[in-house]
Scaffold this motif. Structure first.
Motif, PDB file in Angstrom:
ATOM      1  N   LEU A 441      19.219  54.818   1.696  1.00  0.00           N
ATOM      2  CA  LEU A 441      20.168  55.740   0.616  1.00  0.00           C
ATOM      3  C   LEU A 441      20.677  57.016   1.264  1.00  0.00           C
ATOM      4  O   LEU A 441      21.498  57.407   0.665  1.00  0.00           O
ATOM      5  CB  LEU A 441      18.981  56.309  -0.435  1.00  0.00           C
ATOM      6  N   CYS A 442      20.254  57.538   2.328  1.00  0.00           N
ATOM      7  CA  CYS A 442      20.771  58.597   2.994  1.00  0.00           C
ATOM      8  C   CYS A 442      21.323  58.526   4.510  1.00  0.00           C
ATOM      9  O   CYS A 442      21.800  59.373   4.947  1.00  0.00           O
ATOM     10  CB  CYS A 442      19.762  59.709   2.911  1.00  0.00           C
ATOM     11  N   GLY A 443      20.901  57.249   5.136  1.00  0.00           N
ATOM     12  CA  GLY A 443      21.435  57.095   6.266  1.00  0.00           C
ATOM     13  C   GLY A 443      22.791  56.124   6.368  1.00  0.00           C
ATOM     14  O   GLY A 443      23.080  56.097   7.730  1.00  0.00           O
ATOM     15  N   ARG A 444      23.388  56.039   5.290  1.00  0.00           N
ATOM     16  CA  ARG A 444      24.551  55.393   5.163  1.00  0.00           C
ATOM     17  C   ARG A 444      25.807  56.149   4.396  1.00  0.00           C
ATOM     18  O   ARG A 444      25.182  57.023   3.855  1.00  0.00           O
ATOM     19  CB  ARG A 444      24.358  54.018   4.265  1.00  0.00           C
ATOM     20  N   ASP A 475      23.368  65.102   8.315  1.00  0.00           N
ATOM     21  CA  ASP A 475      24.048  64.364   7.248  1.00  0.00           C
ATOM     22  C   ASP A 475      23.113  63.832   6.184  1.00  0.00           C
ATOM     23  O   ASP A 475      23.613  63.718   5.167  1.00  0.00           O
ATOM     24  CB  ASP A 475      25.049  63.396   7.914  1.00  0.00           C
ATOM     25  N   LYS A 476      22.051  63.105   6.999  1.00  0.00           N
ATOM     26  CA  LYS A 476      21.206  62.548   5.909  1.00  0.00           C
ATOM     27  C   LYS A 476      20.584  63.636   5.108  1.00  0.00           C
ATOM     28  O   LYS A 476      20.234  63.375   3.915  1.00  0.00           O
ATOM     29  CB  LYS A 476      20.045  61.927   6.843  1.00  0.00           C
ATOM     30  N   ALA A 477      20.101  64.746   5.490  1.00  0.00           N
ATOM     31  CA  ALA A 477      19.579  65.760   4.865  1.00  0.00           C
ATOM     32  C   ALA A 477      20.339  66.312   3.540  1.00  0.00           C
ATOM     33  O   ALA A 477      19.919  66.217   2.485  1.00  0.00           O
ATOM     34  CB  ALA A 477      19.203  67.044   5.625  1.00  0.00           C
ATOM     35  N   ARG A 478      21.605  66.406   3.838  1.00  0.00           N
ATOM     36  CA  ARG A 478      22.540  66.929   2.934  1.00  0.00           C
ATOM     37  C   ARG A 478      22.676  65.776   1.621  1.00  0.00           C
ATOM     38  O   ARG A 478      22.884  66.045   0.633  1.00  0.00           O
ATOM     39  CB  ARG A 478      23.823  67.004   3.300  1.00  0.00           C
ATOM     40  N   ARG A 479      22.758  64.436   2.144  1.00  0.00           N
ATOM     41  CA  ARG A 479      22.704  63.330   1.206  1.00  0.00           C
ATOM     42  C   ARG A 479      21.300  63.368   0.418  1.00  0.00           C
ATOM     43  O   ARG A 479      21.365  62.992  -0.912  1.00  0.00           O
ATOM     44  CB  ARG A 479      22.999  62.008   1.733  1.00  0.00           C
ATOM     45  N   PHE A 480      20.447  63.663   1.090  1.00  0.00           N
ATOM     46  CA  PHE A 480      18.943  63.663   0.239  1.00  0.00           C
ATOM     47  C   PHE A 480      19.074  64.537  -0.791  1.00  0.00           C
ATOM     48  O   PHE A 480      18.471  64.534  -1.847  1.00  0.00           O
ATOM     49  CB  PHE A 480      17.726  63.879   1.275  1.00  0.00           C
ATOM     50  N   ILE A 481      19.379  65.975  -0.428  1.00  0.00           N
ATOM     51  CA  ILE A 481      19.546  66.996  -1.388  1.00  0.00           C
ATOM     52  C   ILE A 481      20.404  66.615  -2.774  1.00  0.00           C
ATOM     53  O   ILE A 481      19.924  66.935  -3.886  1.00  0.00           O
ATOM     54  CB  ILE A 481      20.256  68.262  -0.563  1.00  0.00           C
ATOM     55  N   THR A 482      21.659  65.786  -2.361  1.00  0.00           N
ATOM     56  CA  THR A 482      22.572  65.477  -3.360  1.00  0.00           C
ATOM     57  C   THR A 482      21.582  64.590  -4.210  1.00  0.00           C
ATOM     58  O   THR A 482      21.941  64.611  -5.595  1.00  0.00           O
ATOM     59  CB  THR A 482      23.617  64.985  -2.878  1.00  0.00           C
ATOM     60  N   LEU A 483      20.963  63.454  -3.542  1.00  0.00           N
ATOM     61  CA  LEU A 483      20.285  62.567  -4.106  1.00  0.00           C
ATOM     62  C   LEU A 483      19.229  63.216  -5.298  1.00  0.00           C
ATOM     63  O   LEU A 483      18.943  62.808  -6.489  1.00  0.00           O
ATOM     64  CB  LEU A 483      19.493  61.807  -3.306  1.00  0.00           C
ATOM     65  N   ILE A 484      18.403  64.010  -4.761  1.00  0.00           N
ATOM     66  CA  ILE A 484      17.472  64.834  -5.732  1.00  0.00           C
ATOM     67  C   ILE A 484      17.986  65.676  -6.942  1.00  0.00           C
ATOM     68  O   ILE A 484      17.562  65.605  -7.877  1.00  0.00           O
ATOM     69  CB  ILE A 484      16.545  66.198  -4.622  1.00  0.00           C
ATOM     70  N   ASP A 485      19.313  66.152  -6.607  1.00  0.00           N
ATOM     71  CA  ASP A 485      19.823  66.818  -7.768  1.00  0.00           C
ATOM     72  C   ASP A 485      20.324  65.800  -8.791  1.00  0.00           C
ATOM     73  O   ASP A 485      19.792  66.197 -10.054  1.00  0.00           O
ATOM     74  CB  ASP A 485      21.217  67.336  -7.214  1.00  0.00           C
TER      75      ASP A 485
END
Length: 609
Positions: A441-444, A475-485
């Motif tokens: 989910l967040c590494g791509r 980059d993965k952290a920022r995607r994870f935050i967007t996913l949680i949102d």
């Protein structure tokens, strides 16, 4: 017909009262909320309407599910007052749209009649010239044409025609004055989104046109509508377009018909000169559908992270507010602090002026993160497993098997549609439940569009092997935050297997802020590289963010707020109050509610906020 006229008279008689009510104080003396009554003394609940934010808030406090806060209660009171005014505004807008529709129909009929008269004059006087005719004949024809179309071209003809229409049909009906909306801002966990959602739920059945957007979803939809508008304009340029079908059967020479089509194209281009205005008309209410009634826009987490966000939000929100839409929004910043980097300053100042004119700004004035204070049920099974040990992994796997067994069906791999014509593969899916690992989910290079598609299709999401995040995997952290949102905003249930506790999940502040250039909401260019809101989507490279804007974003202020919000939301997503709301609100769970076991510790059944 007589009842309709009687209602219209009653609405107009209240117009002056509405003007006074628009800016009237929104709370009772002493700062304590008061119950709302109509002229008969009945409350909203007495009339069978959905309970308003104040009633919902007080009920949750009395049940021990929320701790009372005077700031939150005053906001709920103001939202309740706005809800009361909207009932009258809805009736006024129904009357206005009925008159507007009659005016638009009459004006279009008269406009086509004027065009046909001009076409008849041109054909009768021989304006159109055969290329084989001599110079003298052409000169005579040009002098004749001067009596028919004075001026310097289509612009003058268009303006003259519009002036005639104003005389023949009259001016456009004046819309009723909208009640002021509300702009909520404040700290993480202060209750802004919760209160806005209480209000939004209470508008169901009261307001015809209502939408709720989170920032990411709004930006994606704006982008999608822009492509639709561009495509529609290209289609409308075709002579075969349905926009020109009324011309085909007219008894004129083909050159006269060609002139008529040219005038129609010019009118369309003039009225759709600014694409954001056309997008705004599509953004909230489909103008091809029923236009009657009022419109409400609830906008969560307004922010201006780049130039596109400033320009798009300014153009669209200004248009919606100008046409009577009532805005209720949340943000971590006051409106004047949204654009501290000075991007597109003149455009942004226009937006500030519109917000000031059409919204009451309210600071939800508490420094507490109330998500941390939501009472928890000690018997409720946790959904956040840590650290990554064999014991926690066994508990996580047991919950996966328990939930999928209760849901029923086979665990399969499926593909779901994503915006912009793309698809996303779901490795493990089972009737509204999906499972992923963090890297997938967040590494791509995926983004908000993918996460929105997941959140809309799945009420429960399992994520395995979530690491503690630092600058090394920013980059993965920022995607994870967007996913949680997006999972939070779509009321999804989240089950996690992580390396650390929630409070320690985002580290690396000593190394610098976590920042992902791919999180920009529109195309940008930096150091010669193509950076897109969605790196898989087609698109041209546009202007880069301003150096000052980029430096400000890299300073980490927005990122740190995003981290605090993600932590706060992860904490709330473990509480009974949130889990109760999931089943009631998520669309896919509503369809499966009869299948879900009522006694499950994961899939609970209770009233929603």
């Amino acid at each position: 017909m007589i009842p309709h006229l009687r209602r219209a008279v009653a609405r107009r008689s209240l117009a002056s009262a509405a003007l006074l009510a628009r800016d009237a104080p929104l709370h009772s003396a002493g700062g304590f909320p008061r119950l709302l009554h109509d002229a008969s003394g009945a409350t909203a609940t007495d009339r069978g309407r959905k309970p308003g934010p104040l009633t919902l808030y007080r009920d949750l406090v009395s049940q021990g599910k929320l701790k009372q806060d005077i700031h939150q209660e005053n906001v709920a009171t103001q939202l309740d007052n706005l809800l009361r005014r909207l009932e009258q505004y809805e009736m006024e807008m129904e009357d206005y749209h009925a008159r507007l529709s009659m005016w638009e129909t009459s004006r279009e009929k008269e406009r086509r009649r004027l065009l046909v008269e001009e076409a008849e004059d041109k054909q009768r006087d021989g304006v159109w010239i055969d290329e084989k005719r001599g110079f003298l004949d052409k000169l005579v024809s040009r002098r004749k044409r001067g009596n028919i179309e004075p001026g310097v071209g289509k612009w003058v003809s268009y303006l003259n025609r519009e002036k005639k229409l104003d005389t023949l049909v009259g001016q456009k009906p004046v819309a009723p004055i909208a009640p002021k909306g509300i702009y909520l801002y404040g700290n993480v966990g202060s209750g802004k989104t919760m209160l806005m959602d209480m209000f939004y739920g209470a508008t169901e059945g009261l307001i015809k046109h209502r939408r709720r957007f989170h920032f990411h979803e709004a930006m994606l939809e704006i982008h999608d509508h822009m492509h639709d508008v561009w495509k529609r304009r290209d289609d409308d340029k075709s002579i075969e377009s349905t926009s020109f079908s009324w011309i085909s059967n007219l008894p004129f020479d083909w050159k006269i018909k060609e002139w008529l089509i040219g005038e129609e194209k010019y009118k369309q281009d003039t009225q759709q000169k600014h694409i954001l205005l056309a997008v705004a008309d599509k953004f909230l209410v489909d103008r091809q559908a029923n236009k009657s009634g009022a419109s409400i826009l609830c906008f969560d987490e307004i922010q201006t992270i780049d130039v596109f966000a400033v320009v798009a939000l300014s153009g669209i929100l200004s248009r919606l507010l100008s046409t009577g839409t009532v805005l209720v929004s949340t943000s971590n910043k006051a409106p004047e602090d949204l654009n501290q980097d000075g991007m597109q300053r003149e455009i942004f100042l226009d937006l500030l002026s519109k917000l000031d004119e059409n919204c009451n700004k309210i600071l939800v004035g508490t420094e507490k993160d109330y998500r941390r204070l939501i009472p928890t049920d000690g018997l409720t099974q946790i959904h956040y497993f840590w650290p990554l040990t064999s014991d926690t992994r066994s508990m996580y796997e047991a919950m996966w098997h328990d939930i999928t067994r209760q849901i029923g069906g086979n665990i399969i791999s499926v593909t779901i549609p994503v915006m912009f014509g793309r698809c996303l593969e779901i490795p493990k899916s089972c009737n509204g439940v999906a499972r992923f690992d963090f890297e997938y989910l967040c590494g791509r290079p995926v983004g908000a569009a993918d996460y929105i598609a997941i959140a809309r299709n799945y009420h429960t999401v399992f994520i395995t092997d979530i690491p503690a995040m630092s600058m090394k995997i920013r980059d993965k952290a920022r995607r994870f935050i967007t996913l949680i949102d997006e999972l939070y905003n779509h009321h999804c249930r989240l089950v996690c297997l992580a390396a650390s506790c929630i409070d320690d999940l985002f580290q690396g502040t000593d190394e610098g802020p976590l920042f992902d250039l791919e999180s920009f909401q529109f195309e940008g260019e930096a150091e010669g590289a193509k950076l897109r809101r969605d790196v898989l989507a087609e698109g041209n490279v546009g202007a880069a963010p301003s150096p000052t804007g980029l430096v400000a974003i890299l300073s980490g202020q927005e990122e740190m707020f995003a981290f605090r919000r993600a932590i706060s939301r992860l904490i709330e997503m473990q509480t009974p109050l949130y889990l109760e709301r999931v089943e009631r609100v998520h669309s896919s769970l509503q369809k499966q509610s009869s299948v879900i076991a009522k006694g499950s510790t994961v899939l609970q059944s209770a009233p929603s906020v």
